[in-house]
Design an enzyme around this catalytic site. Structure first.
Site, PDB file in Angstrom:
ATOM      1  N   SER A 228       0.846  -1.195   0.000  1.00 20.51           N
ATOM      2  CA  SER A 228       0.000   0.000   0.000  1.00 20.51           C
ATOM      3  C   SER A 228       0.882   1.246   0.000  1.00 20.51           C
ATOM      4  O   SER A 228       1.989   1.244   0.551  1.00 20.51           O
ATOM      5  CB  SER A 228      -0.951  -0.014   1.190  1.00 20.51           C
ATOM      6  OG  SER A 228      -0.243   0.068   2.401  1.00 20.51           O
ATOM      7  N   GLY A 230      -0.355   4.693   0.581  1.00 20.84           N
ATOM      8  CA  GLY A 230      -1.123   5.856   1.001  1.00 20.84           C
ATOM      9  C   GLY A 230      -2.165   6.244  -0.036  1.00 20.84           C
ATOM     10  O   GLY A 230      -2.758   5.367  -0.677  1.00 20.84           O
ATOM     11  N   GLY A 233      -2.579   4.706  -3.623  1.00 16.07           N
ATOM     12  CA  GLY A 233      -3.236   3.428  -3.860  1.00 16.07           C
ATOM     13  C   GLY A 233      -2.385   2.261  -3.431  1.00 16.07           C
ATOM     14  O   GLY A 233      -1.607   2.387  -2.479  1.00 16.07           O
ATOM     15  N   GLY A 259      -4.652   1.098   6.424  1.00 10.31           N
ATOM     16  CA  GLY A 259      -4.039  -0.187   6.094  1.00 10.31           C
ATOM     17  C   GLY A 259      -4.772  -1.352   6.749  1.00 10.31           C
ATOM     18  O   GLY A 259      -4.900  -2.427   6.149  1.00 10.31           O
ATOM     19  N   ASP A 260      -5.252  -1.148   7.970  1.00 14.77           N
ATOM     20  CA  ASP A 260      -6.001  -2.209   8.650  1.00 14.77           C
ATOM     21  C   ASP A 260      -7.269  -2.530   7.860  1.00 14.77           C
ATOM     22  O   ASP A 260      -7.657  -3.694   7.725  1.00 14.77           O
ATOM     23  CB  ASP A 260      -6.385  -1.774  10.075  1.00 14.77           C
ATOM     24  CG  ASP A 260      -5.176  -1.318  10.878  1.00 14.77           C
ATOM     25  OD1 ASP A 260      -4.046  -1.694  10.521  1.00 14.77           O
ATOM     26  OD2 ASP A 260      -5.368  -0.576  11.855  1.00 14.77           O
TER      27      ASP A 260
HETATM   28  N1  LIG Z   1      -5.960   9.996   1.641  1.00 14.68           N
HETATM   29  C1  LIG Z   1      -6.457   8.860   1.139  1.00 14.68           C
HETATM   30  N2  LIG Z   1      -7.507   8.893   0.284  1.00 14.68           N
HETATM   31  C2  LIG Z   1      -8.024   7.749  -0.231  1.00 14.68           C
HETATM   32  N3  LIG Z   1      -7.550   6.529   0.052  1.00 14.68           N
HETATM   33  C3  LIG Z   1      -6.504   6.430   0.889  1.00 14.68           C
HETATM   34  C4  LIG Z   1      -5.899   7.580   1.478  1.00 14.68           C
HETATM   35  N4  LIG Z   1      -4.888   7.160   2.286  1.00 14.68           N
HETATM   36  C5  LIG Z   1      -4.881   5.807   2.189  1.00 14.68           C
HETATM   37  N5  LIG Z   1      -5.840   5.367   1.355  1.00 14.68           N
HETATM   38  C6  LIG Z   1      -6.139   3.983   0.987  1.00 14.68           C
HETATM   39  O1  LIG Z   1      -5.738   3.152   2.059  1.00 14.68           O
HETATM   40  C7  LIG Z   1      -4.777   2.184   1.610  1.00 14.68           C
HETATM   41  C8  LIG Z   1      -3.801   1.906   2.736  1.00 14.68           C
HETATM   42  O2  LIG Z   1      -3.168   3.109   3.116  1.00 14.68           O
HETATM   43  P1  LIG Z   1      -1.669   3.180   3.644  1.00 14.68           P
HETATM   44  O3  LIG Z   1      -0.728   2.760   2.586  1.00 14.68           O
HETATM   45  O4  LIG Z   1      -1.479   4.536   4.223  1.00 14.68           O
HETATM   46  O5  LIG Z   1      -1.708   2.062   4.783  1.00 14.68           O
HETATM   47  P2  LIG Z   1      -0.824   1.906   6.110  1.00 14.68           P
HETATM   48  O6  LIG Z   1       0.397   2.762   6.027  1.00 14.68           O
HETATM   49  O7  LIG Z   1      -0.651   0.459   6.314  1.00 14.68           O
HETATM   50  O8  LIG Z   1      -1.824   2.486   7.205  1.00 14.68           O
HETATM   51  P3  LIG Z   1      -2.024   2.086   8.757  1.00 14.68           P
HETATM   52  O9  LIG Z   1      -0.992   1.074   9.109  1.00 14.68           O
HETATM   53  O10 LIG Z   1      -1.884   3.376   9.487  1.00 14.68           O
HETATM   54  O11 LIG Z   1      -3.392   1.552   8.862  1.00 14.68           O
HETATM   55  C9  LIG Z   1      -4.155   2.811   0.363  1.00 14.68           C
HETATM   56  O12 LIG Z   1      -3.629   1.815  -0.505  1.00 14.68           O
HETATM   57  C10 LIG Z   1      -5.336   3.559  -0.240  1.00 14.68           C
HETATM   58  O13 LIG Z   1      -6.131   2.683  -1.020  1.00 14.68           O
HETATM   59 MG   LIG Z   2      -0.279  -0.483   8.098  1.00  7.17          MG
END
Ligand SMILES: Nc1ncnc2c1ncn2[C@@H]1O[C@H](COP(=O)(O)OP(=O)(O)OP(=O)(O)O)[C@@H](O)[C@H]1O
Ligand SMILES: [Mg+2]
Length: 321
Positions: A228, A230, A233, A259-260
């Site tokens: 992932s 952010g 996508g 991400g969860d």
């Molecule tokens: N600002 C945003 N707008 C729309 N979708 C988002 C946004 N931020 C994250 N996402 C969606 O959430 C998914 C996971 O986000 P991210 O990569 O930040 O996960 P993470 O870092 O594992 O988060 P966490 O561990 O804090 O739950 C992304 O692939 C995207 O599809």
């Molecule tokens: Mg995460």
């Protein structure tokens, strides 16, 4: 009678967030605060809550300090999550957030959590050795508290896969490093790009490099690697396909737990036997939907379906050529 759980989430290091609204507060002074709220969390707790919202029967385990277990118990009751947490002496780590709406900032104070005894670790391992009947998916989620060896997930992945279960892993740091370098990899792994870079010990600067890194994990036994990135996508890779899924623009309340939600979406897609295209839409809709809410809550099904339809899915190979 509750329905037997199909999924067990594991949170060795749950957290309790205490958010205090204190507009204009001054360091070193006596301050008035307007409101306070406690939210039980930790990655596997969130994944369980989101799966329960979707209608999946789910149990949650891990290590829960007895001194502040009540907010977790309330959450499990409200969501219908089956509580399989091992109770241990002490308190789950508390994250204090002081929100100042006047200045528009938040101050975080993170307390240390439990130090896990050999006895507590053995109790958790015993729970994982005999999950509740009906469980065939186990999600290993989040950080490891002091006292749990960094190889904990790597070892559990091998044991659980040996029992024929489908294992999902979402962790970071040394625990992810150990699990990704083990002989047996989890079927599903969802690092964010930074976690993957740290675990592999190198930076992945182009989409082609991320794809190659994901394909390497597939060659070594993972079935679905989701990286992932952010709001950009996520890259989803299997042995046969590689897709990039871009989320629709949404009104963000809090991106904590995006991400969860993606992990919950991927697990629900696995349970429904969805193909990669549909799984990418489902998982991205879960993430985009959950960040329009505070806390680990999914929007209603109709809203998630609408979001899924707006996800842009394209071939990752096309992107990297
Ligand atoms: N600002 C945003 N707008 C729309 N979708 C988002 C946004 N931020 C994250 N996402 C969606 O959430 C998914 C996971 O986000 P991210 O990569 O930040 O996960 P993470 O870092 O594992 O988060 P966490 O561990 O804090 O739950 C992304 O692939 C995207 O599809
Ligand atoms: Mg995460």
């Amino acid at each position: 009678m509750s329905v037997p759980p199909r999924v067990l989430t594991v949170t060795p290091n749950p957290a309790l967030d205490l958010t205090v609204q204190a507009g204009g507060w001054q360091r070193g002074e006596v301050n008035a605060a307007q409101a306070a709220q406690q939210d039980a969390g930790g990655k596997g707790v969130n994944v369980a809550a989101l799966l329960a919202d979707w209608g999946v029967s789910v149990a949650a385990t891990g290590l829960l300090g007895r001194d502040n277990a009540a907010p977790f118990e309330t959450l499990f009751r409200e969501k219908g999550v089956i509580d399989e947490f091992v109770r241990v002496p002490g308190a789950a780590r508390v994250g204090l957030k002081i929100v100042d709406r006047t200045r528009g900032d938040t101050t975080d104070l993170n307390l240390p959590g439990l130090t896990v005894s050999a006895r507590a670790l053995a109790d958790l391992q015993a729970t994982l050795r005999a999950p509740p009947p009906g469980v065939n998916v186990v999600a290993l989620c989040g950080s490891l508290p002091p006292g749990v060896p960094t190889t904990f997930y790597a070892e559990e992945v091998a044991r659980l896969r040996g029992q024929g279960r489908f294992v999902a892993l979402d962790t970071s740091g040394q625990a992810l490093h150990a699990a990704l370098h083990a002989a047996v990899l989890p079927q599903l792994v969802k690092p964010n790009i930074h976690e993957l870079e740290a675990a592999l010990g190198r930076s992945l600067t182009t989409e082609a490099e991320v794809l190659a890194a994901a394909r390497d994990l597939i060659r070594r036994g993972a079935e679905l690697v989701t990286v992932s990135q952010g709001e950009r996508g996520a890259l989803l890779v299997t042995a046969h396909e590689a897709l990039f899924a871009r989320p629709p623009r949404v009104t963000v309340q809090s991106t904590v737990g995006a991400g969860d939600a993606m992990v919950a979406g991927l697990i629900s897609a696995h349970l429904d036997g969805l193909g990669l295209q549909s799984a990418a839409r489902r998982a991205t809709a879960f993430s985009a939907g959950s960040i329009t809410r505070l806390g680990a809550h999914l929007p209603p099904h109709a809203e998630l379906d609408a979001l899924a339809a707006q996800v842009q899915v394209e071939s990752a190979d096309a992107l990297t050529h």
